[in-house]
Design an enzyme around this catalytic site. Structure first.
Site, mmCIF file in Angstrom:
data_model
loop_
_atom_site.group_PDB
_atom_site.id
_atom_site.type_symbol
_atom_site.label_atom_id
_atom_site.label_comp_id
_atom_site.label_asym_id
_atom_site.label_seq_id
_atom_site.Cartn_x
_atom_site.Cartn_y
_atom_site.Cartn_z
ATOM 1 N N ASP A 102 27.013 15.224 26.996
ATOM 2 C CA ASP A 102 27.042 16.341 26.039
ATOM 3 C C ASP A 102 25.642 16.926 25.914
ATOM 4 O OD1 ASP A 102 29.689 15.762 25.577
ATOM 5 O OD2 ASP A 102 29.289 14.580 23.770
HETATM 6 N N1 URA Z 1 30.572 10.090 25.111
HETATM 7 C C1 URA Z 1 30.284 11.153 24.323
HETATM 8 O O1 URA Z 1 30.856 11.329 23.262
HETATM 9 N N2 URA Z 1 29.333 12.000 24.751
HETATM 10 C C2 URA Z 1 28.639 11.857 25.887
HETATM 11 O O2 URA Z 1 27.764 12.671 26.204
HETATM 12 C C3 URA Z 1 28.945 10.747 26.691
HETATM 13 C C4 URA Z 1 29.924 9.880 26.276
#
Ligand code: URA
Length: 233
Positions: A102
């Site tokens: 993310d």
């Molecule tokens: N899980 C999440 O919620 N975000 C990420 O970036 C990776 C795994």
């Protein structure tokens, strides 16, 4: 034998003028030694690198990046991408991130132009381990450890595969291992436990650990050992 600037231009990545500038700037090495002369004569197969990257080589590239928060795991678009953190020499090599973090997640992101390997590592059938350091709003406890080990049921009805939660001294932090990569997976898992994620950092992917020497935004080529580890997954 041909001139070094001509050899660079022959790759199609740079004009003759740009090649000369790269050489003058000390970014080009011939057999590992920086060479500042465009007139240097090189054989067709003499190893030449720009910013440490072999030119004209078909060899696949494998990098690790310490992704900072605020950049997207994409190769193009209006927002700043992880590729923008790499030297220009990599731009024409078709690199892409192996999976996504993310925008606000930090840590280990692998980049490669090896499609088949990336495909294998990301395949839902392969269950490659990913380890994250997570901090939540709330206190993590044994009930969370058990829930993660059984596989958490997300709000939308998706049943996660069993993972591992390792509690740390600080009750709102833990290491969490998951073996799949659904959208916002850890955030949704923790939300299902009523303990929203406040910070997330990936520290391991498929047996390869984030190099602690790498600052945020820093990158390096994977070692042969690390590449072999990925191929064993
Ligand atoms: N899980 C999440 O919620 N975000 C990420 O970036 C990776 C795994």
């Amino acid at each position: 034998m041909e001139r070094l600037d001509k050899r660079l231009a022959a790759t199609g990545q740079w004009s003759r003028k740009e090649a000369k500038e790269l050489i003058r700037a000390g970014r080009v090495a011939v057999m590992g030694q920086v060479c500042r002369s465009s007139e240097e004569k090189v054989e067709e197969d003499t190893p030449v690198t720009v910013d440490g990257v072999a030119i004209g080589a078909d060899a696949p590239v494998y990098l690790m990046l310490h992704k900072p928060s605020g950049v997207v795991s994409a190769t193009e678009g209006r927002e700043k991408t992880v590729l923008d953190l790499l030297p220009d020499a990599y731009k024409a090599m078709g690199l892409f991130p192996v999976g996504r973090l993310d925008k606000d997640t930090e840590g280990l992101l692998l980049l490669t132009n090896d499609g088949p390997l990336a495909h294998r590592l990301l395949s839902p059938r392969h269950h490659v381990d990913k380890v994250y350091y997570v901090r939540v709003d709330g206190r993590l406890d044994q009930a969370d450890v058990e829930a993660v080990s059984k596989g958490i049921l997300l709000g939308d009805g998706y049943q996660c595969l069993p993972g591992e939660l390792e509690l740390l001294e600080n009750e709102n932090a833990a290491y969490i291992t998951i073996r799949e990569g659904k959208y916002h997976q850890i955030k949704r898992m923790m939300a299902a436990r009523g303990k929203p994620v406040t910070y997330l950092k990936r520290i391991k992917f498929g047996g390869v650990e984030l190099d602690k020497q790498l600052e945020q935004g820093g990158w390096r080529a994977l070692t042969d050992g690390e590449i072999a580890t990925l191929f064993r997954q």
